[in-house]
Design a protein around this motif. Structure first.
Motif, PDB file in Angstrom:
ATOM      1  N   SER A   1       9.908  -2.404  -1.945  1.00 23.13           N
ATOM      2  CA  SER A   1      10.861  -1.355  -1.563  1.00 23.13           C
ATOM      3  C   SER A   1      10.779  -0.233  -2.577  1.00 23.13           C
ATOM      4  O   SER A   1      10.310  -0.411  -3.716  1.00 23.13           O
ATOM      5  N   PHE A   2      11.283   0.947  -2.168  1.00 19.00           N
ATOM      6  CA  PHE A   2      11.417   2.059  -3.097  1.00 19.00           C
ATOM      7  C   PHE A   2      12.889   2.221  -3.461  1.00 19.00           C
ATOM      8  O   PHE A   2      13.314   1.893  -4.545  1.00 19.00           O
ATOM      9  N   LYS A   3      13.689   2.698  -2.518  1.00 17.14           N
ATOM     10  CA  LYS A   3      15.126   2.800  -2.789  1.00 17.14           C
ATOM     11  C   LYS A   3      15.944   2.019  -1.774  1.00 17.14           C
ATOM     12  O   LYS A   3      16.881   1.336  -2.114  1.00 17.14           O
ATOM     13  N   GLY A   4      15.582   2.141  -0.530  1.00 14.45           N
ATOM     14  CA  GLY A   4      16.370   1.544   0.539  1.00 14.45           C
ATOM     15  C   GLY A   4      15.788   0.243   1.029  1.00 14.45           C
ATOM     16  O   GLY A   4      15.657  -0.718   0.298  1.00 14.45           O
TER      17      GLY A   4
ATOM     18  N   PHE B   1      11.929 -10.729  -9.070  1.00 15.56           N
ATOM     19  CA  PHE B   1      11.580  -9.395  -8.612  1.00 15.56           C
ATOM     20  C   PHE B   1      11.069  -8.566  -9.771  1.00 15.56           C
ATOM     21  O   PHE B   1      11.259  -8.906 -10.950  1.00 15.56           O
ATOM     22  N   SER B   2      10.397  -7.484  -9.426  1.00 21.11           N
ATOM     23  CA  SER B   2       9.785  -6.608 -10.419  1.00 21.11           C
ATOM     24  C   SER B   2      10.089  -5.166 -10.040  1.00 21.11           C
ATOM     25  O   SER B   2       9.924  -4.778  -8.885  1.00 21.11           O
ATOM     26  N   TYR B   3      10.548  -4.368 -11.006  1.00 24.41           N
ATOM     27  CA  TYR B   3      10.888  -2.978 -10.722  1.00 24.41           C
ATOM     28  C   TYR B   3       9.883  -2.000 -11.323  1.00 24.41           C
ATOM     29  O   TYR B   3      10.068  -0.782 -11.244  1.00 24.41           O
ATOM     30  N   ASP B   4       8.836  -2.542 -11.942  1.00 24.26           N
ATOM     31  CA  ASP B   4       7.792  -1.684 -12.489  1.00 24.26           C
ATOM     32  C   ASP B   4       6.644  -2.587 -12.954  1.00 24.26           C
ATOM     33  O   ASP B   4       6.826  -3.807 -13.117  1.00 24.26           O
TER      34      ASP B   4
ATOM     35  N   ASP C   1       0.807  -1.226   0.000  1.00 27.51           N
ATOM     36  CA  ASP C   1       0.000   0.000   0.000  1.00 27.51           C
ATOM     37  C   ASP C   1       0.838   1.273   0.000  1.00 27.51           C
ATOM     38  O   ASP C   1       0.340   2.352   0.313  1.00 27.51           O
ATOM     39  N   MET C   2       2.143   1.182  -0.343  1.00 23.83           N
ATOM     40  CA  MET C   2       3.015   2.345  -0.255  1.00 23.83           C
ATOM     41  C   MET C   2       3.487   2.842  -1.612  1.00 23.83           C
ATOM     42  O   MET C   2       4.434   3.618  -1.687  1.00 23.83           O
ATOM     43  N   ASP C   3       2.872   2.381  -2.683  1.00 27.35           N
ATOM     44  CA  ASP C   3       3.224   2.866  -4.015  1.00 27.35           C
ATOM     45  C   ASP C   3       4.703   2.590  -4.353  1.00 27.35           C
ATOM     46  O   ASP C   3       5.351   3.358  -5.067  1.00 27.35           O
ATOM     47  N   HIS C   4       5.224   1.496  -3.827  1.00 23.50           N
ATOM     48  CA  HIS C   4       6.616   1.151  -4.075  1.00 23.50           C
ATOM     49  C   HIS C   4       6.815   0.638  -5.492  1.00 23.50           C
ATOM     50  O   HIS C   4       5.971  -0.085  -6.032  1.00 23.50           O
ATOM     51  N   GLU C   5       7.968   1.011  -6.077  1.00 23.69           N
ATOM     52  CA  GLU C   5       8.292   0.548  -7.421  1.00 23.69           C
ATOM     53  C   GLU C   5       8.663  -0.937  -7.438  1.00 23.69           C
ATOM     54  O   GLU C   5       8.290  -1.677  -8.339  1.00 23.69           O
ATOM     55  N   ASN C   6       9.443  -1.347  -6.460  1.00 22.65           N
ATOM     56  CA  ASN C   6      10.049  -2.679  -6.500  1.00 22.65           C
ATOM     57  C   ASN C   6       9.302  -3.667  -5.618  1.00 22.65           C
ATOM     58  O   ASN C   6       8.929  -3.346  -4.494  1.00 22.65           O
ATOM     59  N   MET C   7       9.119  -4.854  -6.157  1.00 22.41           N
ATOM     60  CA  MET C   7       8.518  -5.937  -5.366  1.00 22.41           C
ATOM     61  C   MET C   7       9.291  -7.223  -5.608  1.00 22.41           C
ATOM     62  O   MET C   7       9.877  -7.418  -6.684  1.00 22.41           O
ATOM     63  N   PHE C   8       9.282  -8.092  -4.596  1.00 22.27           N
ATOM     64  CA  PHE C   8      10.143  -9.276  -4.600  1.00 22.27           C
ATOM     65  C   PHE C   8       9.368 -10.483  -4.078  1.00 22.27           C
ATOM     66  O   PHE C   8       8.494 -10.352  -3.218  1.00 22.27           O
TER      67      PHE C   8
END
Lengths: 110, 110
Positions: B94-97, B48-51, B26-33
């Motif tokens: 995750s987003f960046k970190g 993983f997916s970056y978009d 629910d945080m609009d993150h770009e990356n998912m694993f």
């Protein structure tokens, strides 16, 4: 090859007995080093991010430090509720991927 | 607080079944694993997916596929479940970190 090694595999402490967990890593260009806590049957819970050598972060009885080759998670005067598996992960610069160590299982006895 | 929700805590499936594991953040993150976690082996990256609609294979993609049709949802598919896919499956975003994890799905294939 990128690697993350955690030691010891398991650690038993008496309540109040301070100690340190080690995470050594080999990565080309560290983007970040992350510590997680995982309770049995649950997903890892984020604790700290460290980005550069010399950086330190603290949260209650936990303190994480970082050098160019390793990170330590210091536990001061632990309590039984600190019992968990502690995971370390690194993220290499230029990638989204995280590489995890196999964890340290900590048991704190009352 | 970041919330990553996995559709099931426990699943029991038969060998040969097609299995879907769903994950929503629910945080609009770009990356998912998607990771699987096995004793002594730690967390191993499956995909993983970056978009949206973008995916990359992790370290152990064989026997799995993924789908990301919307930013908040990342699905793991076991095309034909086998007993060696019995494991704890963890989704993260995750987003960046730092990455944030769901509570995990304990899958048993019989």
């Amino acid at each position: 090859e990128d690697q993350v090694t955690q030691s010891p595999e398991a650690l038993r402490l008496q309540e109040g007995e301070s100690s340190s967990l080690n995470c050594s890593y080999t990565v080309s260009g560290l983007r970040g080093l992350f510590w997680y806590r995982q309770d049995p049957g649950k997903g890892p819970e984020f604790l700290f991010t460290l980005y550069s050598a010399g950086e330190e972060k603290e949260k209650e009885r936990l303190k994480a430090t970082l050098t160019k080759k390793e990170s330590f998670l210091h536990i001061t005067a632990p309590k039984p509720e600190d019992s968990a598996t502690y995971l370390c992960a690194v993220q290499e610069g230029g990638t989204y991927k995280y590489i995890f160590g196999t964890g340290t299982r900590l048991k704190v006895l009352a | 607080d970041v919330k990553v929700t996995q559709s099931s805590r426990y699943l029991v499936k038969r060998t040969g079944e097609k299995v879907f594991l769903e994950c929503v953040q629910d945080m609009d993150h770009e990356n998912m694993f998607w990771y699987r976690q096995d004793p002594g082996l730690g967390l191993r990256l499956i995909y993983f997916s970056y978009d949206v609609k973008m995916k990359e294979k992790g370290d152990i993609p064989e026997g799995y596929s993924v789908s990301r049709e919307k930013k908040e949802r990342f699905s793991l598919i076991l095309e034909s479940a086998s007993t060696n896919q019995t494991s704890m499956y963890l989704c993260a975003s995750s987003f960046k970190g730092e990455a944030f994890f769901g509570q995990g799905t304990r899958l048993t294939v019989v």
